[in-house]
Design a protein around this motif. Sequence first.
Motif, PDB file in Angstrom:
ATOM      1  N   ASN A  20      -8.474   6.061  21.306  1.00 36.48           N
ATOM      2  CA  ASN A  20      -9.473   5.360  20.901  1.00 36.48           C
ATOM      3  C   ASN A  20      -9.445   4.042  20.060  1.00 36.48           C
ATOM      4  OD1 ASN A  20     -11.569   6.960  21.822  1.00 36.48           O
ATOM      5  ND2 ASN A  20     -11.057   8.323  20.275  1.00 36.48           N
ATOM      6  N   ALA A  21      -7.844   3.965  19.987  1.00 38.41           N
ATOM      7  CA  ALA A  21      -7.670   2.858  18.923  1.00 38.41           C
ATOM      8  C   ALA A  21      -8.022   1.132  19.229  1.00 38.41           C
ATOM      9  CB  ALA A  21      -6.009   2.717  18.842  1.00 38.41           C
ATOM     10  N   HIS A  22      -8.282   1.299  20.364  1.00 34.32           N
ATOM     11  CA  HIS A  22      -8.685  -0.378  21.054  1.00 34.32           C
ATOM     12  C   HIS A  22      -9.800  -0.630  21.611  1.00 34.32           C
ATOM     13  CE1 HIS A  22      -4.198  -0.599  20.408  1.00 34.32           C
ATOM     14  NE2 HIS A  22      -4.143   0.458  21.485  1.00 34.32           N
ATOM     15  N   LYS A  23     -10.946   0.497  21.501  1.00 30.30           N
ATOM     16  CA  LYS A  23     -12.110   0.466  21.749  1.00 30.30           C
ATOM     17  C   LYS A  23     -13.086  -0.272  20.750  1.00 30.30           C
ATOM     18  CE  LYS A  23     -11.767   4.604  24.694  1.00 30.30           C
ATOM     19  NZ  LYS A  23     -12.414   5.834  25.275  1.00 30.30           N
ATOM     20  N   GLY A  36     -17.737  -3.487  14.602  1.00 32.73           N
ATOM     21  CA  GLY A  36     -16.931  -2.166  13.853  1.00 32.73           C
ATOM     22  C   GLY A  36     -15.664  -2.710  13.419  1.00 32.73           C
ATOM     23  N   MET A  37     -15.114  -1.641  12.559  1.00 32.97           N
ATOM     24  CA  MET A  37     -13.856  -2.126  11.910  1.00 32.97           C
ATOM     25  C   MET A  37     -12.697  -1.601  12.812  1.00 32.97           C
ATOM     26  SD  MET A  37     -12.599  -0.482   8.266  1.00 32.97           S
ATOM     27  CE  MET A  37     -14.130  -0.889   7.423  1.00 32.97           C
ATOM     28  N   PHE A  38     -11.609  -2.081  12.805  1.00 32.92           N
ATOM     29  CA  PHE A  38     -10.581  -1.688  13.753  1.00 32.92           C
ATOM     30  C   PHE A  38     -10.042  -0.269  13.259  1.00 32.92           C
ATOM     31  CE2 PHE A  38      -5.782  -1.818  14.035  1.00 32.92           C
ATOM     32  CZ  PHE A  38      -5.662  -1.658  15.419  1.00 32.92           C
ATOM     33  N   TYR A  39      -9.999   0.355  14.354  1.00 37.28           N
ATOM     34  CA  TYR A  39      -9.859   1.928  14.203  1.00 37.28           C
ATOM     35  C   TYR A  39      -8.656   2.205  13.382  1.00 37.28           C
ATOM     36  CZ  TYR A  39      -8.522   6.531  15.941  1.00 37.28           C
ATOM     37  OH  TYR A  39      -7.982   7.991  15.946  1.00 37.28           O
ATOM     38  N   GLY A  40      -7.525   1.548  13.497  1.00 36.94           N
ATOM     39  CA  GLY A  40      -6.211   1.816  12.585  1.00 36.94           C
ATOM     40  C   GLY A  40      -6.362   1.344  11.233  1.00 36.94           C
ATOM     41  N   ILE A  41      -7.208   0.401  10.883  1.00 39.45           N
ATOM     42  CA  ILE A  41      -7.385   0.227   9.667  1.00 39.45           C
ATOM     43  C   ILE A  41      -8.330   1.345   8.850  1.00 39.45           C
ATOM     44  CG2 ILE A  41      -8.993  -1.369   7.906  1.00 39.45           C
ATOM     45  CD1 ILE A  41      -7.705  -3.356   9.516  1.00 39.45           C
ATOM     46  N   GLN A  42      -9.155   1.962   9.606  1.00 37.36           N
ATOM     47  CA  GLN A  42      -9.824   3.023   9.277  1.00 37.36           C
ATOM     48  C   GLN A  42      -8.992   4.217   8.917  1.00 37.36           C
ATOM     49  OE1 GLN A  42     -14.012   3.627  10.942  1.00 37.36           O
ATOM     50  NE2 GLN A  42     -13.435   2.252  12.464  1.00 37.36           N
ATOM     51  N   PRO A  80       0.794  -1.281   0.034  1.00 38.31           N
ATOM     52  CA  PRO A  80      -0.064  -0.057  -0.007  1.00 38.31           C
ATOM     53  C   PRO A  80       0.952   1.240  -0.023  1.00 38.31           C
ATOM     54  CG  PRO A  80      -0.681  -1.599   1.741  1.00 38.31           C
ATOM     55  CD  PRO A  80       0.700  -1.849   1.238  1.00 38.31           C
ATOM     56  N   PRO A  81       0.345   2.170  -0.171  1.00 34.09           N
ATOM     57  CA  PRO A  81       1.086   3.636  -0.025  1.00 34.09           C
ATOM     58  C   PRO A  81       1.549   3.725   1.287  1.00 34.09           C
ATOM     59  CG  PRO A  81      -1.053   4.171  -0.949  1.00 34.09           C
ATOM     60  CD  PRO A  81      -1.036   2.819  -0.784  1.00 34.09           C
ATOM     61  N   GLN A  82       2.887   4.184   1.472  1.00 35.55           N
ATOM     62  CA  GLN A  82       3.365   4.376   2.650  1.00 35.55           C
ATOM     63  C   GLN A  82       2.667   5.114   3.775  1.00 35.55           C
ATOM     64  OE1 GLN A  82       6.345   2.718   3.578  1.00 35.55           O
ATOM     65  NE2 GLN A  82       6.120   3.342   5.633  1.00 35.55           N
ATOM     66  N   LYS A  83       2.177   6.195   3.211  1.00 37.02           N
ATOM     67  CA  LYS A  83       1.422   7.119   4.241  1.00 37.02           C
ATOM     68  C   LYS A  83       0.379   6.131   4.879  1.00 37.02           C
ATOM     69  CE  LYS A  83      -1.694   9.472   1.154  1.00 37.02           C
ATOM     70  NZ  LYS A  83      -2.259  10.700   0.908  1.00 37.02           N
ATOM     71  N   VAL A  84      -0.239   5.247   4.070  1.00 39.63           N
ATOM     72  CA  VAL A  84      -1.309   4.280   4.545  1.00 39.63           C
ATOM     73  C   VAL A  84      -0.544   3.599   5.822  1.00 39.63           C
ATOM     74  CG1 VAL A  84      -2.661   2.477   4.101  1.00 39.63           C
ATOM     75  CG2 VAL A  84      -2.356   4.389   2.264  1.00 39.63           C
ATOM     76  N   VAL A  85       0.281   2.946   5.518  1.00 38.29           N
ATOM     77  CA  VAL A  85       1.097   2.006   6.449  1.00 38.29           C
ATOM     78  C   VAL A  85       1.506   2.723   7.739  1.00 38.29           C
ATOM     79  CG1 VAL A  85       3.086   0.651   7.034  1.00 38.29           C
ATOM     80  CG2 VAL A  85       1.842   0.478   4.840  1.00 38.29           C
ATOM     81  N   ASP A  86       2.032   3.979   7.350  1.00 28.01           N
ATOM     82  CA  ASP A  86       2.463   4.981   8.704  1.00 28.01           C
ATOM     83  C   ASP A  86       1.094   5.467   9.339  1.00 28.01           C
ATOM     84  OD1 ASP A  86       5.155   5.088   7.701  1.00 28.01           O
ATOM     85  OD2 ASP A  86       4.904   6.970   6.597  1.00 28.01           O
ATOM     86  N   ALA A  87      -0.066   5.492   8.527  1.00 25.92           N
ATOM     87  CA  ALA A  87      -1.299   5.839   9.410  1.00 25.92           C
ATOM     88  C   ALA A  87      -1.746   5.027  10.430  1.00 25.92           C
ATOM     89  CB  ALA A  87      -2.454   6.135   8.508  1.00 25.92           C
ATOM     90  N   ILE A  88      -1.779   3.552  10.087  1.00 32.39           N
ATOM     91  CA  ILE A  88      -2.025   2.585  10.940  1.00 32.39           C
ATOM     92  C   ILE A  88      -1.332   2.501  11.921  1.00 32.39           C
ATOM     93  CG2 ILE A  88      -0.974   0.800   9.411  1.00 32.39           C
ATOM     94  CD1 ILE A  88      -3.602  -1.111  10.520  1.00 32.39           C
ATOM     95  N   ALA A  89       0.099   2.730  11.510  1.00 32.34           N
ATOM     96  CA  ALA A  89       1.104   2.491  12.819  1.00 32.34           C
ATOM     97  C   ALA A  89       0.768   3.531  13.868  1.00 32.34           C
ATOM     98  CB  ALA A  89       2.676   2.503  12.208  1.00 32.34           C
TER      99      ALA A  89
END
Length: 381
Positions: free
Chosen positions: A61-64, A269-275, A45-54
């Motif tokens: 709110n990431a783990h709720k 719901g979808m995992f926050y980081g993936i969103q 995927p685009p690098q900024k996408v990988v950075d965003a999930i990391a």
Amino acid sequence: MIEAANRLHTVEEYYFSKKLREVNLLIASGKPVINLGIGSPDLSPPQKVVDAIANSLFDSNAHKYQSYQGLPELREAMATFYKEHYNVSLSPKSDILPLIGSKEGIMHISMAYLNQGDAVLIPNPGYPTYQSVTKLMQATPVFYELDERNNWQPDIKALEQKDLSKVKLMWVNYPHMPTGAVPSEHTFRELVDFAKRHDILIINDNPYSFILNDNPTSILNIEGAKDVCLELNSLSKTFNMAGWRVGMVVGNGDHINNILKVKSNMDSGMFYGIQKGAIEALNCSKMWFVTLNSVYKKRRDLIWKLAESLNCTYDKKASGLFVWAKLPAFVNAEEFIDLVLKEHHIFITPGTIFGSKGEGYIRFSLCAQTEDLEEAITRIK
């Protein structure tokens, strides 16, 4: 022994689930199998996408549990994406439902609309899941044939001759998988008019519109389409995020609300980081598509050479992540791919898994490195 539900007798294990076990056994035994069977993007995927999930993992709110409708900013990004690339206006509040992959949308839509005994129009050839989900809903598949002579477009006159009294849904898929046929505006207009005449909900499954295609289109761009059409879309192929499972269904808010009634009872719901990653992907510039397609063009050229080495023909105007190739006359597709797998250790998909109209065809995936494609050509020659 507790018996399984009767509905399971109507379906079989997915072809790739079974066939890949065979392929993996060959690999485990030391055979150098080149897999050209499935469309699982091997690019990043685009690098900024990988950075965003990391980076998102440190958000409070990431783990709720997440909203069943997805983050508001994700729906905003999806609406902007549709406006920018398809010229389709959607309300982020009512017309968009993010999905954990568009494949689940096929089930959710079917559960929301089908009763036992309803009928569903399904393309032949077409994605096998349309048929299996219809059967699991105890509805009746009614196949409509697509033909190379008509550029794999629906024959509306032939459809009008069918008994449509019980038809509730119709699945279409353009750009078409497995053939790569692109839709004409005339095709979409005819489909919308057909749906209105017969009170049928049409769903266009649209995950391939940016792969080797200069004119991405949406059925919702046709006037009046939102009254009778939904569209599924996905980030899997467009942004190399197949394993992330991000998709969407878009359309009239009333239809979306019906689907939400099903979905909200199926997941949390979808995992926050993936969103967060999906938002960054949807905001990519058009240069992303140019770069992506430059890779796929090189691979497609090699696949064309491989197809020619196997005495197959193909359509250079087709788009998408695959090459749909016609076998020489009287050659059986499944016997052919098994022979190629046994003698050359190359796995290709037989057209028959997409329906009876796939007999005489095979499908190559572009999801392989150029070195592997060159090796495949060498093996055949």
